[in-house]
Design a protein around this motif. Structure first.
Motif, PDB file in Angstrom:
ATOM      1  N   ASP A   1       0.238   5.040   2.178  1.00  0.00           N
ATOM      2  CA  ASP A   1      -0.542   5.439   3.175  1.00  0.00           C
ATOM      3  C   ASP A   1      -1.610   6.587   2.841  1.00  0.00           C
ATOM      4  OD1 ASP A   1       0.559   3.829   5.382  1.00  0.00           O
ATOM      5  OD2 ASP A   1       2.262   5.333   5.211  1.00  0.00           O
TER       6      ASP A   1
ATOM      7  N   ALA B   1       4.257  -4.297   5.891  1.00  0.00           N
ATOM      8  CA  ALA B   1       4.875  -4.870   6.980  1.00  0.00           C
ATOM      9  C   ALA B   1       4.946  -6.287   6.518  1.00  0.00           C
ATOM     10  CB  ALA B   1       4.074  -4.658   8.008  1.00  0.00           C
TER      11      ALA B   1
ATOM     12  N   THR C   1      10.300  -4.085   7.063  1.00  0.00           N
ATOM     13  CA  THR C   1       9.238  -3.448   6.163  1.00  0.00           C
ATOM     14  C   THR C   1       9.949  -3.398   4.720  1.00  0.00           C
ATOM     15  OG1 THR C   1       8.750  -2.020   8.146  1.00  0.00           O
ATOM     16  CG2 THR C   1       7.938  -1.342   5.923  1.00  0.00           C
TER      17      THR C   1
ATOM     18  N   HIS D   1       0.694  -1.178   0.050  1.00  0.00           N
ATOM     19  CA  HIS D   1       0.077  -0.023  -0.086  1.00  0.00           C
ATOM     20  C   HIS D   1       0.751   1.404   0.067  1.00  0.00           C
ATOM     21  CE1 HIS D   1       0.943  -0.577   4.254  1.00  0.00           C
ATOM     22  NE2 HIS D   1       0.545   0.616   4.621  1.00  0.00           N
TER      23      HIS D   1
ATOM     24  N   ARG E   1       6.907  -4.986  19.098  1.00  0.00           N
ATOM     25  CA  ARG E   1       7.351  -4.164  18.076  1.00  0.00           C
ATOM     26  C   ARG E   1       6.592  -2.621  18.089  1.00  0.00           C
ATOM     27  NH1 ARG E   1       6.150  -3.194  12.410  1.00  0.00           N
ATOM     28  NH2 ARG E   1       7.699  -3.440  11.083  1.00  0.00           N
TER      29      ARG E   1
ATOM     30  N   HIS F   1       4.656   0.293   0.251  1.00  0.00           N
ATOM     31  CA  HIS F   1       5.408  -0.662   1.183  1.00  0.00           C
ATOM     32  C   HIS F   1       4.558  -1.328   1.973  1.00  0.00           C
ATOM     33  CE1 HIS F   1       3.199   2.552   3.454  1.00  0.00           C
ATOM     34  NE2 HIS F   1       3.228   2.030   4.648  1.00  0.00           N
TER      35      HIS F   1
HETATM   36  C1  OGA Z   1       2.866   2.190   8.328  1.00  0.00           C
HETATM   37  C2  OGA Z   1       3.139   0.850   8.023  1.00  0.00           C
HETATM   38  C3  OGA Z   1       4.676  -0.951   8.077  1.00  0.00           C
HETATM   39  C4  OGA Z   1       5.203  -1.692   9.405  1.00  0.00           C
HETATM   40  O1  OGA Z   1       3.342   2.664   9.544  1.00  0.00           O
HETATM   41  O2  OGA Z   1       1.966   2.841   7.713  1.00  0.00           O
HETATM   42  O3  OGA Z   1       2.716   0.457   7.035  1.00  0.00           O
HETATM   43  O4  OGA Z   1       6.308  -2.379   9.062  1.00  0.00           O
HETATM   44  N1  OGA Z   1       3.896   0.199   8.675  1.00  0.00           N
HETATM   45  O5  OGA Z   1       4.835  -1.594  10.546  1.00  0.00           O
END
Ligand code: OGA
Ligand code: MN
Length: 292
Positions: free
Chosen positions: A112, A261, A137, A110, A270, A259
């Motif tokens: 943001d 996670a 990430t 995605h 975390r 990006h």
């Molecule tokens: C965010 C996100 C990814 C992660 O903060 O917008 O997608 O690795 N984080 O936590």
């Protein structure tokens, strides 16, 4: 003073050395902003940066996004958001908790805030608590990916608008999650599928897990095109996986980078601090609102 940069991926992203963001000057920021436009992702290690400094840094990029209150007046009321499996009581949320499920929705590619009236230009993430392993990430260059995309696929996307809604990405993880009020506050939004950077002139694919349809296209065909396009630009050759160390700061261009996670052992805490900055007309936002 020129920045000291090293590449972290062949197609995008640099590590910036010998700089403490806490002591940033206007000239220093001008260089950072320039590197942001050109390289799309900046990594700074070993930063001593508290919430106030995080906020000050974000403001240099533009208006801070505050989802709790889009009309917030006083700075003092802004609390830096965290992306974390730690609950209010300091315990770790269970894997099946809605809090954890929401983090799992971040594991879909995605950018943001495409579901907000103003999407994000950048997100400034700071690693506060990291896991022993995993929990990286991943970032994909939708600029290089778009440049390499076959013309047939590009032609289907050019001059099109994609429809975005927050609940859509949540529904892919959990029906219950997608029904929560926080994911249904904003009506759907449409954005062009290609974002042109006004500084460099580079185009990038602009789609996200929140995108569910292409305007003027049959529902099935549109969602298939979204999947194919996202699939193309997130192939391994376009991806940089960031293994977090405490006190890392990562700043990336949402207009040119996707990006997600990745999973970790959910018994481990975390925590990342996250401030999104809203895109503005100088960032090319106005041209994204309609096909002209
Ligand atoms: C965010 C996100 C990814 C992660 O903060 O917008 O997608 O690795 N984080 O936590
Ligand atoms: Mn995100």
């Amino acid at each position: 003073m020129a920045l000291s940069l090293t590449a972290i991926h062949e197609r995008f992203g640099v590590e910036v050395h010998d700089i403490q963001l806490a002591g940033l000057t206007d000239e220093g920021f001008a260089d950072i902003r320039d590197a942001f436009e050109r390289h799309s992702l900046l990594l700074f290690r070993n930063q001593t940066i508290d919430d106030a400094t995080h906020i000050a840094l974000a403001k240099r990029f533009g208006a801070i996004e505050n989802r709790q209150d889009m009309t917030l007046k006083a700075d003092a009321d802004f609390k830096v958001p965290t992306v974390s499996n730690l609950t209010k009581n300091g315990t770790v949320a269970d894997e099946s908790d809605l809090q954890t499920l929401n983090l799992k929705a971040n594991m879909l590619w995605h950018c943001d805030s495409t579901f907000l009236p103003i999407p994000a230009l950048t997100n400034i993430l700071i690693a506060r608590t990291v896991t022993k392993e995993k929990g990286h990430t991943e970032f994909a260059t939708s600029r290089a990916g778009w440049a390499d995309m076959p013309e047939v696929m590009k032609n289907k996307l050019r001059g099109r608008m994609a429809r975005h809604h927050y609940a859509h990405s949540r529904a892919r993880i959990s029906e219950e999650l997608s029904k929560l009020p926080e994911f249904n506050k904003w009506p759907e939004r449409s954005w062009k599928t290609v974002w042109t950077n006004p500084v460099t002139g580079d185009e990038a694919l602009y789609l996200a897990s929140h995108a569910f349809a292409i305007e003027g296209m049959d529902a099935e065909e549109g969602s298939q095109l979204i999947d194919e396009a996202l699939g193309f630009v997130t192939q391994p050759e376009y991806v940089y996986a960031h293994a977090w160390r405490e006190d890392d700061v990562v700043i990336w261009d949402q207009r040119a980078v996707l990006h997600r996670a990745t999973p970790w052992n959910y018994n481990e805490p975390r925590k990342l601090s996250s401030i999104c900055v809203s895109a503005s007309s100088e960032d090319g936002l106005d041209l994204m609102r309609s096909i002209g």
